[in-house]
Design an enzyme around this catalytic site. Structure first.
Site, PDB file in Angstrom:
ATOM      1  N   GLY A  90     -47.619  32.923  10.067  1.00 46.11           N
ATOM      2  CA  GLY A  90     -48.748  32.418  10.845  1.00 46.11           C
ATOM      3  C   GLY A  90     -49.343  31.184  10.192  1.00 46.11           C
ATOM      4  O   GLY A  90     -49.765  31.223   9.041  1.00 46.11           O
ATOM      5  N   GLY A 116     -52.025  29.570  11.402  1.00 45.20           N
ATOM      6  CA  GLY A 116     -53.372  29.379  11.949  1.00 45.20           C
ATOM      7  C   GLY A 116     -54.319  29.070  10.797  1.00 45.20           C
ATOM      8  O   GLY A 116     -53.897  28.588   9.736  1.00 45.20           O
ATOM      9  N   PHE A 117     -55.594  29.382  10.974  1.00 39.00           N
ATOM     10  CA  PHE A 117     -56.580  29.047   9.946  1.00 39.00           C
ATOM     11  C   PHE A 117     -56.278  29.744   8.619  1.00 39.00           C
ATOM     12  O   PHE A 117     -56.362  29.140   7.556  1.00 39.00           O
ATOM     13  CB  PHE A 117     -57.980  29.413  10.412  1.00 39.00           C
ATOM     14  CG  PHE A 117     -58.518  28.463  11.435  1.00 39.00           C
ATOM     15  CD1 PHE A 117     -58.888  27.187  11.072  1.00 39.00           C
ATOM     16  CD2 PHE A 117     -58.644  28.845  12.762  1.00 39.00           C
ATOM     17  CE1 PHE A 117     -59.380  26.294  12.010  1.00 39.00           C
ATOM     18  CE2 PHE A 117     -59.134  27.968  13.708  1.00 39.00           C
ATOM     19  CZ  PHE A 117     -59.504  26.682  13.336  1.00 39.00           C
ATOM     20  N   GLY A 118     -55.936  31.032   8.677  1.00 40.71           N
ATOM     21  CA  GLY A 118     -55.711  31.784   7.445  1.00 40.71           C
ATOM     22  C   GLY A 118     -54.426  31.363   6.735  1.00 40.71           C
ATOM     23  O   GLY A 118     -54.432  31.018   5.550  1.00 40.71           O
ATOM     24  N   VAL A 129     -41.703  36.299  14.128  1.00 39.93           N
ATOM     25  CA  VAL A 129     -41.516  37.480  13.291  1.00 39.93           C
ATOM     26  C   VAL A 129     -41.541  38.709  14.190  1.00 39.93           C
ATOM     27  O   VAL A 129     -42.403  38.842  15.067  1.00 39.93           O
ATOM     28  CB  VAL A 129     -42.618  37.555  12.205  1.00 39.93           C
ATOM     29  CG1 VAL A 129     -42.610  38.906  11.509  1.00 39.93           C
ATOM     30  CG2 VAL A 129     -42.408  36.439  11.191  1.00 39.93           C
ATOM     31  N   GLU A 151     -69.628  28.944  25.901  1.00 35.21           N
ATOM     32  CA  GLU A 151     -69.116  27.570  25.872  1.00 35.21           C
ATOM     33  C   GLU A 151     -68.326  27.261  27.151  1.00 35.21           C
ATOM     34  O   GLU A 151     -68.497  26.203  27.758  1.00 35.21           O
ATOM     35  CB  GLU A 151     -68.235  27.371  24.631  1.00 35.21           C
ATOM     36  CG  GLU A 151     -69.072  27.333  23.362  1.00 35.21           C
ATOM     37  CD  GLU A 151     -68.285  27.444  22.055  1.00 35.21           C
ATOM     38  OE1 GLU A 151     -68.912  27.323  21.007  1.00 35.21           O
ATOM     39  OE2 GLU A 151     -67.044  27.658  22.097  1.00 35.21           O
ATOM     40  N   ASP A 185     -57.754  37.305  11.546  1.00 36.62           N
ATOM     41  CA  ASP A 185     -58.013  38.167  12.706  1.00 36.62           C
ATOM     42  C   ASP A 185     -57.159  39.431  12.711  1.00 36.62           C
ATOM     43  O   ASP A 185     -57.437  40.362  13.468  1.00 36.62           O
ATOM     44  CB  ASP A 185     -57.735  37.396  14.007  1.00 36.62           C
ATOM     45  CG  ASP A 185     -58.850  36.431  14.351  1.00 36.62           C
ATOM     46  OD1 ASP A 185     -59.791  36.286  13.543  1.00 36.62           O
ATOM     47  OD2 ASP A 185     -58.785  35.820  15.442  1.00 36.62           O
ATOM     48  N   ALA A 237     -63.040  31.689  12.225  1.00 30.19           N
ATOM     49  CA  ALA A 237     -62.235  30.824  11.361  1.00 30.19           C
ATOM     50  C   ALA A 237     -62.672  30.857   9.888  1.00 30.19           C
ATOM     51  O   ALA A 237     -61.800  30.924   9.009  1.00 30.19           O
ATOM     52  CB  ALA A 237     -62.268  29.402  11.914  1.00 30.19           C
TER      53      ALA A 237
END
Ligand SMILES: Cc1cc2nc3c(=O)[nH]c(=O)nc-3n(C[C@H](O)[C@H](O)[C@H](O)COP(=O)(O)OP(=O)(O)OC[C@H]3O[C@@H](n4cnc5c(N)ncnc54)[C@H](O)[C@@H]3O)c2cc1C
Length: 424
Positions: free
Chosen positions: A10, A12-14, A78, A170, A299, A315
């Site tokens: 992954g 993403g942010f992590g 994966v 939003e 997450d 995030a």
């Protein structure tokens, strides 16, 4: 001697933060993602409402890590993890052997057991989701322009957003501005007041993670934009042409889901317990029980914070956990993860936001300026920051929504009785 192999799943942010934090570590890193880009999810709603283009909020993973010699990027999905053999299974490539594994595969929408709603109420998690929602919203406006039946026209001009968290608020604010201000100048029959935007929340108030006073201000601001807020109203049904709140059926062709999330199937891959949202229950140092070489972050992980409440799926949590996981690898020491909460932000329309920084609570234009600055600062890539900044400035002065492109096939439920390509 070969260097330890760290596999990160992954980007993403992590995952991306973990990979970057290992830049100077004596390890070889393989970063696997099923997409070739890192996505800044907090601005997806702007793609869904034609304020920004997809490439403004995403950057190729390879380009981001171009200068980091100890990272190899693999585009693959994966499908499982063999803990005993220490291998990650891939959909296309050969299994990857690891010495240390970091899983950061994020989350998807959850329809609380009503997966049949997904087809009528898409959520936004990926670029494809956001462009699909953009298509749905813009097609509804196009169909309404030529629709002669008043009831059907009203239904086409009704937009329902489900979920009163930051994403729902939003989205609803941005749709209201798009439908009421931005497009009304370009259409001949759509005036600023003929569209209806509904924001529906099952809980007792909007923005449950924010203090009640800020949530109240957010509600007042969004109502000023013309959004009708329904709180304490769980959705009981969704179909192609309506949404049900209890016994009331509201005709609409555009329902957007911003209500629930379900973690990636990492718990299943690892054969470990998960919470009700499917998140892996991790140890305080983010490892899984009995497996000090496997960490789960972002997450996909369930961990309780210092206040005794589960850490939120945002995030900053993912990024701090990515840094923590990398530090444990470089130092070889296990330490409990502590989340530092720097505040919460949510924007409402084009010049208002609510912000909580510790004791400081802000709303209105100043909060919005801080929100813009923070989002531009955290975007990956200098080009993206420049483009997004310039776009926002232009949107702000002109009310324009420059990315109003309908791409892909028209959605079937948007077809008029004459069919999608014939004039009404
Ligand atoms: C619309 C929206 C708005 C948001 N707004 C905010 C906000 O304003 N502020 C905030 O702090 N947070 C916000 N969030 C939440 C924030 O984006 C997430 O908490 C954060 O992205 C979590 O990071 P992560 O690394 O755990 O997962 P993600 O960033 O989701 O990354 C997961 C990565 O794993 C990859 N992946 C998944 N499964 C596989 C697989 N099987 N094989 C290979 N790769 C895989 C995905 O392609 C993805 O790149 C928002 C989220 C959404 C959807």
């Amino acid at each position: 001697m070969t260097r330890p192999h760290v596999v990160i799943v992954g980007a993403g942010f992590g995952g991306l933060t973990a990979a970057r934090a290992l830049a100077h570590a004596p390890v070889e890193v393989t970063l696997v993602d099923r997409r070739n880009h890192h996505l800044f999810q907090p601005l997806l709603y702007q793609v869904a409402t034609a304020g920004l283009s997809p490439a403004d909020i995403a950057a190729p993973i390879r380009a981001i890590l171009r200068g980091q010699r100890n990272v190899r990027v693999v585009l693959d999905e994966v499908t499982g993890v063999d803990r005993t053999a220490r291998r990650v299974m891939l959909a296309c490539g050969a299994p990857l052997r690891f010495d240390r594994l970091i899983i950061a595969t994020g989350a998807r929408h959850s329809y609380f057991g009503r997966d049949d709603w997904a087809v009528h109420a898409p959520g936004i998690k990926t670029i494809d989701d956001a462009t699909a929602v953009r298509r749905k919203v813009l097609l509804a406006l196009e169909r309404a322009e030529t629709e002669t039946d008043p009831a059907r026209r009203q239904s086409l001009l009704t937009f329902a957003v489900i979920g009163g968290g930051p994403t729902g608020v939003e989205m609803a604010g941005a749709i209201a501005e798009l439908a009421r201000r931005s497009v009304s100048r370009d259409f001949r029959t759509i005036t600023p007041h003929c569209s209806r935007v509904l924001l529906i929340e099952a809980g007792p108030r909007l923005l449950p993670a924010f203090p009640p006073s800020l949530a109240e201000r957010a509600k007042a601001s969004i109502e000023e934009l013309g959004v009708t807020v329904h709180v304490g109203m769980p959705v009981t049904g969704i179909a192609a042409d309506h949404v049900e709140l209890g016994r009331q059926a509201i005709p609409t062709h555009t329902v957007i889901w911003a209500a629930g999330v379900q973690a990636s199937p990492a718990a299943r891959w690892l054969g470990v317990p998960a919470d009700r949202m499917g998140r892996v229950t991790v140890e305080p140092d983010l490892t899984i029980t009995g497996c000090p070489d496997i960490q789960v972050i972002g997450d996909t992980a369930a961990l309780t914070g210092a206040d005794g409440r589960p850490l939120p799926g945002i995030a900053p949590v993912a990024k701090q956990q990515g840094r923590h996981a990398a530090r444990m690898i470089t130092t070889g020491q296990s330490r409990p993860f502590r989340y530092r909460d720097y505040g919460k932000l949510a924007t409402i329309g084009r010049h208002r936001a609510v912000i909580e920084f510790g004791r400081l609570r802000l709303s209105g234009t100043l909060a919005w300026l801080l929100w813009c600055t923070a989002h531009i600062f955290f975007l990956a890539g200098f080009r993206n920051r420049l483009l997004v900044g310039a776009n926002w400035l232009w949107n702000y002065v002109s009310f324009e929504r420059g990315a109003r492109l309908i791409t892909g096939e028209p959605t079937p439920n948007m077809e008029t009785k004459h069919g999608p390509h014939e004039p009404a």
